[in-house]
Design a protein around this motif. Structure first.
Motif, PDB file in Angstrom:
ATOM      1  N   GLU A 163     -24.448 -26.941  -6.642  1.00  0.00           N
ATOM      2  CA  GLU A 163     -23.101 -27.944  -6.853  1.00  0.00           C
ATOM      3  C   GLU A 163     -22.415 -28.139  -5.563  1.00  0.00           C
ATOM      4  N   GLU A 164     -22.167 -27.287  -4.652  1.00  0.00           N
ATOM      5  CA  GLU A 164     -21.695 -27.454  -3.395  1.00  0.00           C
ATOM      6  C   GLU A 164     -22.482 -28.639  -2.562  1.00  0.00           C
ATOM      7  N   GLU A 165     -23.732 -28.354  -2.562  1.00  0.00           N
ATOM      8  CA  GLU A 165     -24.430 -29.388  -1.675  1.00  0.00           C
ATOM      9  C   GLU A 165     -24.470 -30.978  -2.492  1.00  0.00           C
ATOM     10  N   THR A 166     -24.247 -31.078  -3.694  1.00  0.00           N
ATOM     11  CA  THR A 166     -23.870 -32.206  -4.373  1.00  0.00           C
ATOM     12  C   THR A 166     -22.636 -32.749  -4.256  1.00  0.00           C
ATOM     13  N   LEU A 167     -21.765 -32.090  -3.701  1.00  0.00           N
ATOM     14  CA  LEU A 167     -20.296 -32.580  -3.754  1.00  0.00           C
ATOM     15  C   LEU A 167     -20.128 -32.671  -2.305  1.00  0.00           C
ATOM     16  N   ASN A 221     -16.819 -24.123   8.540  1.00  0.00           N
ATOM     17  CA  ASN A 221     -18.105 -23.218   9.132  1.00  0.00           C
ATOM     18  C   ASN A 221     -18.973 -24.323   9.392  1.00  0.00           C
ATOM     19  N   SER A 222     -20.072 -23.971   9.982  1.00  0.00           N
ATOM     20  CA  SER A 222     -21.350 -24.684  10.647  1.00  0.00           C
ATOM     21  C   SER A 222     -21.817 -25.655   9.718  1.00  0.00           C
ATOM     22  N   SER A 223     -21.607 -25.709   8.335  1.00  0.00           N
ATOM     23  CA  SER A 223     -22.357 -26.703   7.197  1.00  0.00           C
ATOM     24  C   SER A 223     -20.992 -27.775   7.007  1.00  0.00           C
ATOM     25  N   TYR A 224     -20.123 -27.835   7.774  1.00  0.00           N
ATOM     26  CA  TYR A 224     -19.166 -28.782   7.584  1.00  0.00           C
ATOM     27  C   TYR A 224     -19.889 -30.095   7.908  1.00  0.00           C
ATOM     28  N   PRO A 225     -19.640 -31.355   7.403  1.00  0.00           N
ATOM     29  CA  PRO A 225     -20.175 -32.380   7.572  1.00  0.00           C
ATOM     30  C   PRO A 225     -19.915 -33.169   8.891  1.00  0.00           C
ATOM     31  N   LEU A 272     -15.132 -27.881  15.449  1.00  0.00           N
ATOM     32  CA  LEU A 272     -16.361 -28.353  15.189  1.00  0.00           C
ATOM     33  C   LEU A 272     -17.427 -28.249  16.236  1.00  0.00           C
ATOM     34  N   THR A 273     -16.823 -28.527  17.427  1.00  0.00           N
ATOM     35  CA  THR A 273     -17.734 -28.264  18.315  1.00  0.00           C
ATOM     36  C   THR A 273     -18.384 -27.057  18.776  1.00  0.00           C
ATOM     37  N   LYS A 274     -17.364 -25.891  18.660  1.00  0.00           N
ATOM     38  CA  LYS A 274     -17.603 -24.694  18.757  1.00  0.00           C
ATOM     39  C   LYS A 274     -18.545 -24.258  17.761  1.00  0.00           C
ATOM     40  N   LEU A 275     -18.601 -24.700  16.602  1.00  0.00           N
ATOM     41  CA  LEU A 275     -19.588 -24.476  15.578  1.00  0.00           C
ATOM     42  C   LEU A 275     -20.754 -25.419  15.439  1.00  0.00           C
ATOM     43  N   LYS A 276     -21.139 -26.051  16.710  1.00  0.00           N
ATOM     44  CA  LYS A 276     -22.081 -27.115  16.795  1.00  0.00           C
ATOM     45  C   LYS A 276     -22.338 -28.119  15.574  1.00  0.00           C
ATOM     46  N   VAL A 277     -21.336 -28.703  14.956  1.00  0.00           N
ATOM     47  CA  VAL A 277     -21.208 -29.693  14.200  1.00  0.00           C
ATOM     48  C   VAL A 277     -21.230 -30.807  14.573  1.00  0.00           C
ATOM     49  N   GLU A 278     -21.982 -31.811  14.312  1.00  0.00           N
ATOM     50  CA  GLU A 278     -21.952 -33.061  14.937  1.00  0.00           C
ATOM     51  C   GLU A 278     -20.634 -33.761  15.049  1.00  0.00           C
TER      52      GLU A 278
END
Length: 137
Positions: free
Chosen positions: A4-8, A52-56, A81-87
């Motif tokens: 559900e989280e992945e879908t949303l 967290n690191s799964s942030y879009p 976001l940079t610290k978490l390595k999120v693009e």
């Protein structure tokens, strides 16, 4: 992450002068209005406390002289976001009021655009490039 989280979950975000946190003076009025000062809800909506690191992947833009939402919100989110390595891409422009939109005559009062504000006109094409880059992955 659940199905559900992945879908949303959005595949990417474009944020214009976002209100991201209540931990510093970054436009507490927005948080207070939305939450009616309920501390639990305030904490849930504080992005910096919940990312967290799964942030879009995220495109952010703001202006330094925005008198409504301080650009510190954008800067802090970009750093987290940079610290978490999120693009993430962040553009902080020198000048432009809150709500300047595309900073052109179709959405701004004629004569209200200053020469300094012309720099922010590129945010929409940069954001579009960012989104298409995410789609191409």
């Amino acid at each position: 992450m659940s199905l559900e989280e992945e879908t949303l979950r959005p595949f990417s975000l474009v944020l214009a002068y976002p209100v991201t946190t209540k931990t510093v003076d970054t436009h507490l009025g927005t948080f207070n209005v939305i939450t009616n000062n309920e501390e639990e809800l305030l904490n849930k909506l504080d992005i910096l406390k919940n990312i967290n690191s799964s942030y879009p992947p995220t495109f952010i833009w703001a202006t330094k002289d925005d008198m409504t939402v301080p650009y510190l919100n954008s800067k802090l989110l970009f750093e987290a976001l940079t610290k978490l390595k999120v693009e993430t891409i962040c553009h902080i422009y020198e000048s432009g009021w809150h709500g300047a939109s595309l900073a052109n005559n179709s959405c701004c009062v004629k004569g209200s655009l200053t020469e300094k504000m012309k720099d922010i006109r590129d945010w929409a094409s940069l954001a579009s490039d960012f989104i298409f880059h995410q789609l191409d992955k």
